[in-house]
Every structure is written in C-alpha cells, then in structure tokens.
Design a protein around this motif. Structure first.
Motif, PDB file in Angstrom:
ATOM      1  N   ALA A 295       1.050  -1.046   8.149  1.00  0.00           N
ATOM      2  CA  ALA A 295       1.558  -0.301   6.995  1.00  0.00           C
ATOM      3  C   ALA A 295       2.450  -1.186   6.125  1.00  0.00           C
ATOM      4  CB  ALA A 295       2.334   0.925   7.458  1.00  0.00           C
ATOM      5  N   TYR A 296       3.308  -1.975   6.792  1.00  0.00           N
ATOM      6  CA  TYR A 296       4.179  -2.880   6.039  1.00  0.00           C
ATOM      7  C   TYR A 296       3.357  -3.974   5.380  1.00  0.00           C
ATOM      8  CZ  TYR A 296       8.342  -0.614   7.735  1.00  0.00           C
ATOM      9  OH  TYR A 296       9.324   0.299   7.950  1.00  0.00           O
ATOM     10  N   MET A 297       2.354  -4.476   6.121  1.00  0.00           N
ATOM     11  CA  MET A 297       1.501  -5.526   5.587  1.00  0.00           C
ATOM     12  C   MET A 297       0.762  -5.021   4.347  1.00  0.00           C
ATOM     13  SD  MET A 297       0.995  -8.591   6.246  1.00  0.00           S
ATOM     14  CE  MET A 297       1.051  -9.137   7.919  1.00  0.00           C
ATOM     15  N   ALA A 298       0.314  -3.752   4.408  1.00  0.00           N
ATOM     16  CA  ALA A 298      -0.415  -3.190   3.268  1.00  0.00           C
ATOM     17  C   ALA A 298       0.440  -3.252   2.009  1.00  0.00           C
ATOM     18  CB  ALA A 298      -0.815  -1.749   3.573  1.00  0.00           C
ATOM     19  N   GLU A 299       1.723  -2.956   2.154  1.00  0.00           N
ATOM     20  CA  GLU A 299       2.587  -2.978   0.975  1.00  0.00           C
ATOM     21  C   GLU A 299       2.797  -4.397   0.453  1.00  0.00           C
ATOM     22  OE1 GLU A 299       2.122   0.136   0.132  1.00  0.00           O
ATOM     23  OE2 GLU A 299       4.141   0.112  -0.738  1.00  0.00           O
ATOM     24  N   VAL A 300       2.858  -5.353   1.380  1.00  0.00           N
ATOM     25  CA  VAL A 300       3.000  -6.754   0.956  1.00  0.00           C
ATOM     26  C   VAL A 300       1.758  -7.177   0.169  1.00  0.00           C
ATOM     27  CG1 VAL A 300       3.140  -9.135   1.762  1.00  0.00           C
ATOM     28  CG2 VAL A 300       4.536  -7.386   2.834  1.00  0.00           C
ATOM     29  N   VAL A 301       0.564  -6.852   0.723  1.00  0.00           N
ATOM     30  CA  VAL A 301      -0.680  -7.256   0.065  1.00  0.00           C
ATOM     31  C   VAL A 301      -0.810  -6.549  -1.282  1.00  0.00           C
ATOM     32  CG1 VAL A 301      -3.188  -7.227   0.235  1.00  0.00           C
ATOM     33  CG2 VAL A 301      -1.813  -7.757   2.241  1.00  0.00           C
TER      34      VAL A 301
ATOM     35  N   SER B  23      -7.583   2.064  -4.817  1.00  0.00           N
ATOM     36  CA  SER B  23      -8.934   2.505  -5.142  1.00  0.00           C
ATOM     37  C   SER B  23      -8.909   3.646  -6.149  1.00  0.00           C
ATOM     38  CB  SER B  23      -9.617   2.950  -3.852  1.00  0.00           C
ATOM     39  OG  SER B  23     -10.648   3.860  -4.147  1.00  0.00           O
ATOM     40  N   SER B  24     -10.047   3.819  -6.853  1.00  0.00           N
ATOM     41  CA  SER B  24     -10.107   4.914  -7.819  1.00  0.00           C
ATOM     42  C   SER B  24     -10.602   6.198  -7.165  1.00  0.00           C
ATOM     43  CB  SER B  24     -11.016   4.521  -8.979  1.00  0.00           C
ATOM     44  OG  SER B  24     -12.277   4.145  -8.468  1.00  0.00           O
ATOM     45  N   MET B  25     -10.961   6.120  -5.879  1.00  0.00           N
ATOM     46  CA  MET B  25     -11.473   7.323  -5.211  1.00  0.00           C
ATOM     47  C   MET B  25     -10.300   8.108  -4.626  1.00  0.00           C
ATOM     48  SD  MET B  25     -14.714   5.745  -3.232  1.00  0.00           S
ATOM     49  CE  MET B  25     -14.943   4.009  -3.451  1.00  0.00           C
ATOM     50  N   PRO B  26     -10.097   9.327  -5.092  1.00  0.00           N
ATOM     51  CA  PRO B  26      -8.877  10.068  -4.744  1.00  0.00           C
ATOM     52  C   PRO B  26      -8.703  10.308  -3.243  1.00  0.00           C
ATOM     53  CG  PRO B  26     -10.406  11.446  -5.982  1.00  0.00           C
ATOM     54  CD  PRO B  26     -10.927  10.054  -6.053  1.00  0.00           C
ATOM     55  N   ILE B  27      -9.791  10.631  -2.538  1.00  0.00           N
ATOM     56  CA  ILE B  27      -9.630  10.955  -1.114  1.00  0.00           C
ATOM     57  C   ILE B  27      -9.241   9.707  -0.339  1.00  0.00           C
ATOM     58  CG2 ILE B  27     -10.830  11.712   0.966  1.00  0.00           C
ATOM     59  CD1 ILE B  27     -12.450  13.581  -0.794  1.00  0.00           C
ATOM     60  N   ILE B  28      -9.907   8.600  -0.628  1.00  0.00           N
ATOM     61  CA  ILE B  28      -9.594   7.336   0.047  1.00  0.00           C
ATOM     62  C   ILE B  28      -8.145   6.957  -0.233  1.00  0.00           C
ATOM     63  CG2 ILE B  28     -10.152   4.879   0.154  1.00  0.00           C
ATOM     64  CD1 ILE B  28     -12.734   5.884   0.710  1.00  0.00           C
ATOM     65  N   ARG B  29      -7.752   7.084  -1.509  1.00  0.00           N
ATOM     66  CA  ARG B  29      -6.392   6.715  -1.886  1.00  0.00           C
ATOM     67  C   ARG B  29      -5.381   7.580  -1.139  1.00  0.00           C
ATOM     68  NH1 ARG B  29      -6.660   6.842  -7.590  1.00  0.00           N
ATOM     69  NH2 ARG B  29      -5.845   8.948  -7.478  1.00  0.00           N
ATOM     70  N   ALA B  30      -5.634   8.883  -1.101  1.00  0.00           N
ATOM     71  CA  ALA B  30      -4.700   9.793  -0.439  1.00  0.00           C
ATOM     72  C   ALA B  30      -4.590   9.455   1.048  1.00  0.00           C
ATOM     73  CB  ALA B  30      -5.167  11.235  -0.620  1.00  0.00           C
ATOM     74  N   LEU B  31      -5.715   9.171   1.690  1.00  0.00           N
ATOM     75  CA  LEU B  31      -5.674   8.837   3.113  1.00  0.00           C
ATOM     76  C   LEU B  31      -4.842   7.581   3.351  1.00  0.00           C
ATOM     77  CD1 LEU B  31      -9.364   9.514   4.249  1.00  0.00           C
ATOM     78  CD2 LEU B  31      -7.312  10.711   5.021  1.00  0.00           C
ATOM     79  N   CYS B  32      -5.062   6.574   2.504  1.00  0.00           N
ATOM     80  CA  CYS B  32      -4.335   5.315   2.692  1.00  0.00           C
ATOM     81  C   CYS B  32      -2.838   5.500   2.444  1.00  0.00           C
ATOM     82  CB  CYS B  32      -4.887   4.238   1.770  1.00  0.00           C
ATOM     83  SG  CYS B  32      -6.518   3.711   2.267  1.00  0.00           S
ATOM     84  N   ILE B  33      -2.514   6.234   1.374  1.00  0.00           N
ATOM     85  CA  ILE B  33      -1.088   6.454   1.083  1.00  0.00           C
ATOM     86  C   ILE B  33      -0.432   7.197   2.237  1.00  0.00           C
ATOM     87  CG2 ILE B  33       0.532   7.679  -0.420  1.00  0.00           C
ATOM     88  CD1 ILE B  33      -1.267   7.045  -2.756  1.00  0.00           C
ATOM     89  N   GLY B  34      -1.132   8.235   2.729  1.00  0.00           N
ATOM     90  CA  GLY B  34      -0.588   9.014   3.844  1.00  0.00           C
ATOM     91  C   GLY B  34      -0.325   8.132   5.047  1.00  0.00           C
ATOM     92  N   PHE B  35      -1.314   7.308   5.396  1.00  0.00           N
ATOM     93  CA  PHE B  35      -1.176   6.425   6.557  1.00  0.00           C
ATOM     94  C   PHE B  35       0.003   5.474   6.376  1.00  0.00           C
ATOM     95  CE2 PHE B  35      -2.061   2.654   9.015  1.00  0.00           C
ATOM     96  CZ  PHE B  35      -2.575   3.133  10.202  1.00  0.00           C
ATOM     97  N   ILE B  36       0.057   4.829   5.214  1.00  0.00           N
ATOM     98  CA  ILE B  36       1.101   3.821   4.983  1.00  0.00           C
ATOM     99  C   ILE B  36       2.489   4.461   5.014  1.00  0.00           C
ATOM    100  CG2 ILE B  36       2.067   2.229   3.272  1.00  0.00           C
ATOM    101  CD1 ILE B  36      -0.829   1.739   2.327  1.00  0.00           C
ATOM    102  N   GLU B  37       2.639   5.567   4.287  1.00  0.00           N
ATOM    103  CA  GLU B  37       3.970   6.174   4.197  1.00  0.00           C
ATOM    104  C   GLU B  37       4.421   6.772   5.517  1.00  0.00           C
ATOM    105  OE1 GLU B  37       5.952   5.575   1.848  1.00  0.00           O
ATOM    106  OE2 GLU B  37       4.440   4.605   0.606  1.00  0.00           O
TER     107      GLU B  37
END
Lengths: 260, 396, 369
Positions: C249-255, C191-205
C-alpha cells in the motif's frame, strides 16, 4: 574623486544633496574579493544605470546600500546616516530606500493590495483604510488598479514587477534601487515595466538601476557606471559613455551587448 | 432523409470486443467477480472454521463481563464491567498517550528543527546528531530501551530518586504532587476565565485600533501579564486556596499524589522523541521552503525581524509544514499501538490481546480495532484535504 | 590601511586577502559560536552538556568495557560488557539456524553483495539485468539456500530462523513482493475504470490507515480461519503476507507519485505511435516513473526495515526479538543495555547509510536530467 565630480557637475549643481556616499568600500565572500575600493556619490534626483558582465559585483554593490549585504571595509552613508551594525539605523535607512528585485519577491500568501499595504501598516503605523487608499493610488500609478484583490500568482511577470515597484513606492522612499528588474521577464513584458520606471524617473526620483537595457540607459540615465571584477571601471554621461568609451573592457562589453 | 445523412456521417461502430467502452466494462466485471468470489471463499471458510471450533460470532460479547482488570483507567472500570467498557477504557488510554505524545513531540520537534537552522554551529550540529540518531533506530527498540534499560532498573520505592521531596521516580513509576483545589479556588478559576475573556477582548480592541488609527499595541506582553497577573491577584486575595497532595512512602510504595505508570512514561518518551526527529526535519524543510528573497523583500521594506517572521515567513512556512506534520501525528497515534510490547494497556493490548484471547472472536475484535484506527486516519486526512484546498496558494 | 592610500588604475586593483576579523579561526568562532550574548550562552551550555555526557559515555562504551572472556564473571567492572554480545553473537545474527548450515546464509549474503556492487559503479552498462536478477533470480536461489530440502540441502524449518538474518529476510521479501503489487495498485488507482479505481483506493487506504501491528495480529489469528481445514501455513509466511500487504500500500503511493510526475506528453507521444496501454506503461511510462521514485522506494525500505522489529510481538525472533530473548537468559541477567546498544548500532548503520544513499540519488535526480 575629482573626475567623478566633474561628470556630475555637467548636469547638477555641485553641492546638491548627496543621497548615497560610498567611500573605499570593500567586500569579501570568504576569500573572494567581490567589491574593491568602491567610491561613489549619488546626488539627489540622479538616475544612475549600473552595467557590467555577470559576477562583476553590481548587484552586490546596490545590495550593500540597504544592508542586505554587509561590507567589511569602508563607509557607506545613506541620507546622512552611516550604515553599521546598529539595527535601528539599518531599519531607518531601509524605510527610505526602496528596492525592486529580479524575481519580484512578492508575498504569495497576500493579495496585491495586502502586499502594498503591509509595510505602511506595520512600519509607518498607518490605519488600514488609509494604507489601502495609498496602495490604490500607487496601483493606479503603475496602471493595474483592477488587480488589487488578486494574488501575485495570478498575475503575469510584468504585472508582478509593477506591483513590486508600487509596493516599494508605498513607503515613499527617497531612493529606489532596481536589481535587474527586467531580466526575469518575457520580452513582451519588459516594456510595461520600463515605462513605469521612466515615469518614475520623470517624477524626480533618485534611482540606481542595475540593468542590461541599454535603451533605458541612453534615454533615462544621467550617469552610466560600468563595473567589472568588483571595480568601477568607468563612469560617464550616457552619450559619452556609449559613443566614446575609454577603457578596453568597456568597449568589449558594449560591443557584446549591443551587437544583438 | 436527414436521419440517413446522420447515419452516414456517424463513425463506424467497432466490433464489440474492440470497443474500449465495452472492454472496460468487461474487465471491471471480471475483476469484481474475482474479488467477490475470493471474498465469498474466505467468508465461507471462516464460518465453517468458527463453527467447528465452537467460536461464537456477532458483537454480543461486548455486553458480557470482561473479568480482567486494567491497570490504568481514566473512567470508572472494574473487573465485572463489560467488554464494551473495557474497549472504551483502552481506547481512552490510546488517545491519552497519543495526545500527550503529540503535545510533547510538537514542542520538541519545532525546537530541534529551528535549532538545526541555528547560526550557532554547535547547536545546529547537535540538532543534526539528534535527528540522524533517533530516526534511524527502530521505534520499538527505543521503547524497549526506555522501558527495560532505563525505567525497569530504577531503584525500589524505598530508594527512589527524589527531587525536592516532591517528585519521586522509582520502579513503580513517576510520582508527582497532585493539586488539591480548596473551596476558595473557584475565585482563582473565575479570575482565569475573566483573564482569558479579557485577553480576547484586548486583542480585538488592539486589532481594531490598529485598523483605525495605525497605532500598535504590545499584544503579547499585555496578554501574558493579564493571564499570569489576574489569577495571581485572585489567589492572593483568597489566601492561596490551592494545596498539593504529596506522595508519601507507605509500606512498599508511595501513596497519594499523581502516579504515572512506567509503561506510560516509557511510551510517551519514546514516541515523542522519535517522532520529534521527523517533525524537526519537516520544520526545517518548511522554513527553508520560504525563499531567501521573501525575507529580503520584507527587510528592504523596513519591516523588523520580528514582523518579517510573523507576517511573511511563518505564514508561508506553516502551509508547507502542516500537511506532513499531521501525517506525523497520525503516525504517532498508530505507533502508540506498540504499547502492546511493554504491556501499556492500550487498545491493541487490551482489546486485540486480552479480550481476543478470552473470547476467541478474532474476526470481530480485529475488525473493530482496525476500524478505530482507520476512522481516526480517514477523519484526519479528510480534514487535511479540506485544509489544503483552502490554503493552497492561488496560481495562474 | 596601506592599500586604501594606494590608488590603482581602474581594473588593476589586486585581489586582497580579507581583513583578519572576517576569516580565519577566530572569525569563524566569533561568527558561528559567539556572535551575541544569547549565542555565547547557548554555546557554553551545550559545550558543558557535552563535557558532562561524552567522556562517561566513551568510558562506558570503550575504555572501561570488557571485551574478552567467556562468562559473565569477567564483566564486573563499570563499563559495557561486550563479552555478552560476543557470547551470543551467533544467535543474534542467525537465530537457531544449525551451525553446520550457516554457510548457506553467508553465501547468500556474499552473492547479494557481489551482485549489487555493479549497481554502484557509474556507467556500468548491464544495470537493468542486474536489477532483474536481484528481483527475480536471486530470491529463488536464496529461497533454496535458506529452506533447503532439495539439491542435497537439508531442510531447515523456519522456527529456527532468527536474528539479523530473519530481519533481512522479512524486509527484503517485503520490498521485493510489494514493488510489483504496488505498481499494479498505483496503475489501478489512476485507471479510468471506476470499479478498479475504487477497489485499489480501498485497498491502499485500508492498509495505510491501520498500524502494522494490527495487520500482524490479523495475519496471525485470522489467516488460519480464512483457509479451509487442513491448510495451515507457518507463522513466518503469515508474517510475510502481512508485511507484503502493508508495504505494498505504501509502495503504491510512492509509485503513484512517480506516475504523476511523468508529463502528459509522454503518454500522448506513446498513444500517437499506436502503442497499447500495457506496452505504453511497461516500455515508456514505468521505466521513467520508477527511476524517479528510487529514493522513495529506498525510504519505504528503510521504514519497512525498522518496522520488521514488530514481528517479535507475534512471536518471531528477529534481531531485536533475539536480543530480548537472550536478555532474559538467567545466566546473563543485567546486560540488556548492551544488547540494545548493539542492535541499535547495527540498525543505525543500515538505515543511515541507506538514507544517505537515497539523498544522494535525489540530489542527482534534481541536478541531472
């Protein structure tokens, strides 16, 4: 044999040095008979164009010359040395035979200059400075000295192919083999590569060129060979070959390739 | 005047709820608020629950006495040491098993990956069977197999499996001789250092000479000779100042020598053989990724097979191999946490297991444990990203 | 050498069979096994190793094995005791699920197989609907069948669940729930929204950076603390949440890999048609991206399927856990190896066939288009 010699004698004195000699060469891929009884003598300074439909064995034939492919029957002599399983002899022959590939096969992890200097350093045991100087000379000869520090991936296809030619020349080969050197290129780049090849031919290099560039064959070659189904069907001087083809297959092929 | 013209030309502003920029801000605030609310709810519940159950909070427990023993400790550790010390011991145990596993799995994985591509049909097929067999069976099952089915049914110390009266394998573990360095050994040690330095200088000199004169020097063979020869000569002169302490059967068990506990042996075996099946596939893919044309071009230039491999194929294959290889190393490190299932005293067993039971401070302990693994992962991925950008092939 | 003396007209040369030293069994043996001294040595040592290991292995597995009987007394010979597996077969398959209710599990299996068969028929037209049913309809039916408590089915508590059945439940629930979460996380990460992106990256990693076992520990000891007093959910549900968090989290990276592979033109084409973001994703981008990542999803599933064995560490008796448990039964001491071999073989068949299937799909995707 006699017919072949007659052809050559028109341009070259009989008895000129034979660079490559293939006698009764056969090759199979599994059960498939790819090369059937190939007899060919290439004389020093000759410029031979090999053409024919795809799958006719023309690439296989020239790849046998530097043993990228193994033949199963017959004899191949290169500069007086017979090709066999002897690794020493194969390496010796490969040093004297340069090859240019359809897909350039430059080493993507090395710069252009490193690509050129690699073999002189490791095979000819040349000091690096000398090898690089030599490389620069050949880069100038193919007219891209300014690209020396770039990586192959940064060059256009035509430039890459010219680098590949220069890379082979750095080993100072006695024969150059070209395996469809312009087939993978965009049309506007074909000319720059052909120009380099013409210049090379003018300098007296012995060349075997597998190509569909009939213009090149007409102006540069002193013999054109037509192959089909693994055999040499016909060979002649370019003028005779194009104006007066003997076999029906050659006529058909020429009509297809020249009609567009 | 000019301002008027500008205003006329500026695009009409949309209603605020249709402007994508405001929409984006609105959604983000909404999501953030939801996450924070959920977080606050959980924190609040947790604090209440902890208070009700009388669980202490904070990291003060790290300095308290642990009171349990740890079977395997590379650094000094006794029952009266603190939880902090126990944490350190457990962390070192995790790193130990990972490091040794990584070394073995790398060697094994490369050998099997190359064997998979061998011209020898039998060898290639055996490698394929190894890969397909091991990677399709759960790691935990393999750990159990090595531990319960192989190492636990070994004989008692009295009937140990015995190799050359020096190495003994029994239910208590693997016993090997331990090197004992006698006073004169420093000479050998110095010879080793000298040999190493000598090799570095020799390689530099050989490189420089080749640059200047083109002459090549048999670097590998010479290095090998220096590295083996020099310490050997020194050892001879000093009268072989190295002795071995052999394990000896005393009472019910072997004393002396080096002892590897069965949990350690099982874990290292399972981790390295399992991960090797993945590494073998990575190595195979890496070698296949270097096109046939590359080695053909090198051969056509007259480069020998050895030079073709060293100068053309391996540098390109390594670029493909190293990133997934590192992630396999990470997997192995994370998988070493399965140690808990066979009671090898790693971070999870000692800290997230025993220490958590005793203190009840689940939040802190799980957080520390996760933080350790997360740190290892993030550091390695950061290194990997750096490597990838540095090694990326330059393209148009 | 007869043909060499022969001269043919150009183009008339017949196809000849290759010389006998180039084809045939002897040539094959020479080329593939004995072409050099090193090669021959390798062949001989490998063959010797096989000779040493294979016959005893088969002796143990089959010829000397005990297949019939009821008690451990029949297993006195040298071979494997398959009687042990047969004796405990029901526990290994279903855990302690009541005998009278086993038909519920079996009929869910049958339904799954029947529903999935059409997916493998090339050219079957309603594949999407089958997929929708498998992802949304089937889990609801299966849930009622397994748990019961309504529609005249008696309630079966989750501590009674076990064996291969539990393993399949955890793996399938993990994959079904992690796919939608993974898709949302992957979209968020791009996403282009920084907060959403940061939350998702944090969760996945976060979940990708820690071992599953710590997530399971967290679920079993920390989740009870997270909930207000009186809310208590069962061990299986906690494990399922842990598995879902981890695998999403793993699925997110596959998608994400699939989303990245969709050319920019597809997005631009959709935008040019004036389609909104969600419609563009749902109708144009995701269907293509998900098709691309089916092999990746299958591989994630294989990993998850193998990882489910970890739940035994927090006290659930999955397939491997059950094998461990019956291995400690005092009447049947000493047959752990048989248990491991059996469990390993079943896992292997599942994982190997799935990985072959995913390789096949990958090949089809590469050549198809």
């Amino acid at each position: 044999m006699s017919e072949q010699e007659a052809v050559i004698s028109k341009e070259l004195k009989v008895g000129a040095d034979v660079m490559i000699q293939m006698i009764n060469v056969h090759k199979w891929y599994g059960q498939f008979h790819v090369l059937k009884d190939i007899n060919l003598a290439v004389y020093k300074g000759e410029r031979i164009v090999v053409c024919g439909p795809s799958g006719s064995g023309k690439s296989t034939m020239i790849r046998c010359v530097n043993r990228l492919e193994e033949h199963q029957r017959g004899q191949i002599m290169v500069a007086g040395v017979e090709l066999s399983n002897d690794v020493k002899k194969i390496d010796e022959i490969r040093r004297d035979v340069g090859m240019v590939f359809q897909h350039f096969n430059l080493f993507p992890h090395l710069t252009v200059l490193e690509n050129l200097a690699l073999a002189p350093i490791w095979v000819r045991h040349m000091p690096r400075a000398e090898a690089e100087e030599l490389s620069m000379q050949y880069l100038e000869r193919v007219k891209i000295p300014e690209q020396a520090e770039k990586f192959p991936g940064q060059l256009s296809g035509g430039q890459q192919q010219r680098v590949a030619i220069a890379r082979s020349l750095c080993m100072n080969p006695q024969v150059m083999l070209f395996d469809e050197p312009t087939s993978a290129l965009d049309p506007e780049m074909i000319k720059e590569v052909l120009d380099v090849m013409v210049e090379l031919a003018d300098s007296g290099m012995t060349m075997i060129v597998v190509t569909h560039e009939m213009g090149f064959a007409k102006t540069v070659a002193n013999r054109v060979i037509f192959m089909d189904v693994g055999e040499i069907i016909e060979q002649n001087e370019p003028e005779e070959f194009f104006n007066n083809p003997q076999s029906d297959r050659t006529k058909l092929f020429l009509s297809q390739i020249l009609s567009h | 005047m000019a301002a008027d013209v500008q205003d006329d030309l500026a695009p009409t502003r949309p209603a605020i709820w249709n402007d994508p920029r405001y929409r984006a801000v609105f959604y983000q605030v909404l999501v953030l608020a939801a996450v924070l609310l959920a977080g606050a709810y959980i924190v609040n519940n947790t604090l209440e629950n902890m208070e009700r159950r009388g669980i202490a909070s904070g990291f003060g427990f790290l300095t308290k006495t642990a009171g349990f023993s740890i079977d395997l400790h590379l650094i000094e550790y006794k029952e009266e040491n603190s939880y902090g010390r126990a944490f350190l011991v457990a962390l070192i145990n995790t790193l130990l098993v990972s490091a040794i596993g990584i070394v073995i799995t790398t060697v094994l994985g490369f050998v099997i990956g190359v064997a998979r591509l061998s011209n020898n049909w039998l060898i290639a097929k055996l490698a394929a069977v190894y890969i397909e067999l091991l990677r399709n069976i759960p790691l935990l099952l393999q750990i159990f197999f090595w531990y319960f089915a192989v190492l636990r049914i070994l004989p008692s110390p009295r009937e140990s499996h015995n190799a050359f009266d020096a190495i003994f394998l029994n239910i208590r573990g693997l016993f090997t001789p331990k090197p004992v360095f006698e006073p004169g050994f420093s000479a050998v040690f110095i010879a080793m250092v000298v040999a190493l330095v000598g090799v570095i200088f020799m390689v530099r000199w050989a490189h420089k000479r080749q640059e200047e004169t083109g002459q090549q020097f048999p670097k590998f063979r010479t290095s090998f000779a220096i590295l083996i020869g020099l310490p050997l000569v020194a050892a001879m002169l000093a009268g072989f100042p190295l002795s071995w302490e052999y394990p000896v059967l005393k009472g019910f068990n072997y004393q002396g020598g080096l002892r590897m506990i069965p949990e350690f042996v099982a874990l290292v075996l399972a981790l390295s053989t399992y991960t090797a099946s993945f590494i073998a596939e990575i190595v195979r893919a890496g070698i296949l990724a270097v096109s046939q044309g590359q080695s053909e071009a090198a051969s056509a230039l007259g480069l020998s097979r050895g030079h073709t491999l060293r100068l053309v194929v391996i540098p390109q294959a390594l670029r493909v191999i190293i990133p997934p290889l590192t992630s396999q190393y990470l997997n192995l490190t994370k998988n070493s946490s399965l140690a808990a299932a066979i009671a090898y005293p790693d971070l999870v067993l000692v800290f997230a297991g025993t220490a958590l039971m005793q203190t009840g401070q689940a939040v802190e302990i799980i957080a520390i444990t996760m933080a350790v693994y997360l740190t290892i992962s993030l550091v390695i991925s950061a290194l990997m990203n750096w490597y990838n950008t540095r090694m990326a092939l330059v393209e148009r | 050498m007869t043909d060499a003396a022969h001269t043919y007209q150009p183009g008339q040369h017949p196809d000849l069979p290759p010389p006998s030293n180039a084809v045939g069994i002897l040539a094959w043996l020479y080329k593939n096994l004995l072409s050099s001294w090193l090669n021959a040595t390798l062949t001989i040592s490998a063959a010797y190793l096989l000779f040493l290991s294979i016959p005893p292995l088969f002796q143990w597995l089959f010829f000397d094995a005990d297949w019939v009987g009821e008690t451990r007394e029949v297993c006195s010979r040298e071979g494997a005791c398959w009687v042990y597996i047969i004796f405990w077969f029901k526990q290994l398959m279903y855990g302690r699920y009541p005998d009278a209710e086993l038909w519920r599990i079996n009929s869910a299996y049958v339904l799954l197989v029947l529903a999935a068969i059409p997916l493998f028929i090339p050219g079957f037209r309603w594949k999407q609907w089958i997929g929708v049913f498998l992802f949304f309809g089937y889990p609801i039916i299966a849930f009622y069948l397994f748990v019961g408590g309504s529609f005249g089915l008696t309630h079966v508590e989750s501590p009674l669940w076990g064996g291969l059945f539990l393993t399949l439940v955890i793996a399938l629930v993990g994959i079904v729930t992690s796919l939608p979460i993974g898709i949302i996380l992957a979209l968020g990460r791009r996403s282009s929204m920084p907060i959403i992106r940061a939350l998702c990256i944090g969760f996945i990693e976060l979940w990708r950076g820690v071992p599953l076992i710590t997530v399971l520990f967290m679920a079993s000891v920390m989740f009870p603390l997270f909930m207000p007093e009186g809310v208590n959910f069962d061990k299986l549900v906690r494990a399922l949440i842990a598995v879902t968090l981890f695998s999403s989290a793993y699925m997110a990276e596959v998608v994400r890999g699939g989303l990245q592979a969709i050319p920019k033109g597809q997005y631009e084409g959709a935008q040019a048609l004036g389609i909104s973001y969600w419609k563009m994703m749902a109708l144009i981008v995701l269907p293509q991206a998900l098709k691309l990542v089916i092999p990746g999803i299958v591989n994630t599933f294989i990993g998850l399927f193998k990882d489910t064995t970890l739940v035994l560490i927090i006290g659930l008796f999955d397939f491997l856990g059950m094998a461990q448990l019956v291995g400690t039964n005092p009447d049947w001491v000493g047959f752990r190896i048989e248990g491991y071999v059996f469990v390993g073989a079943v896992f292997w068949i599942f994982c190997f066939s799935m990985s072959r299937y995913s390789q096949h799909l990958e090949k089809k995707l590469h050549t198809g288009h």
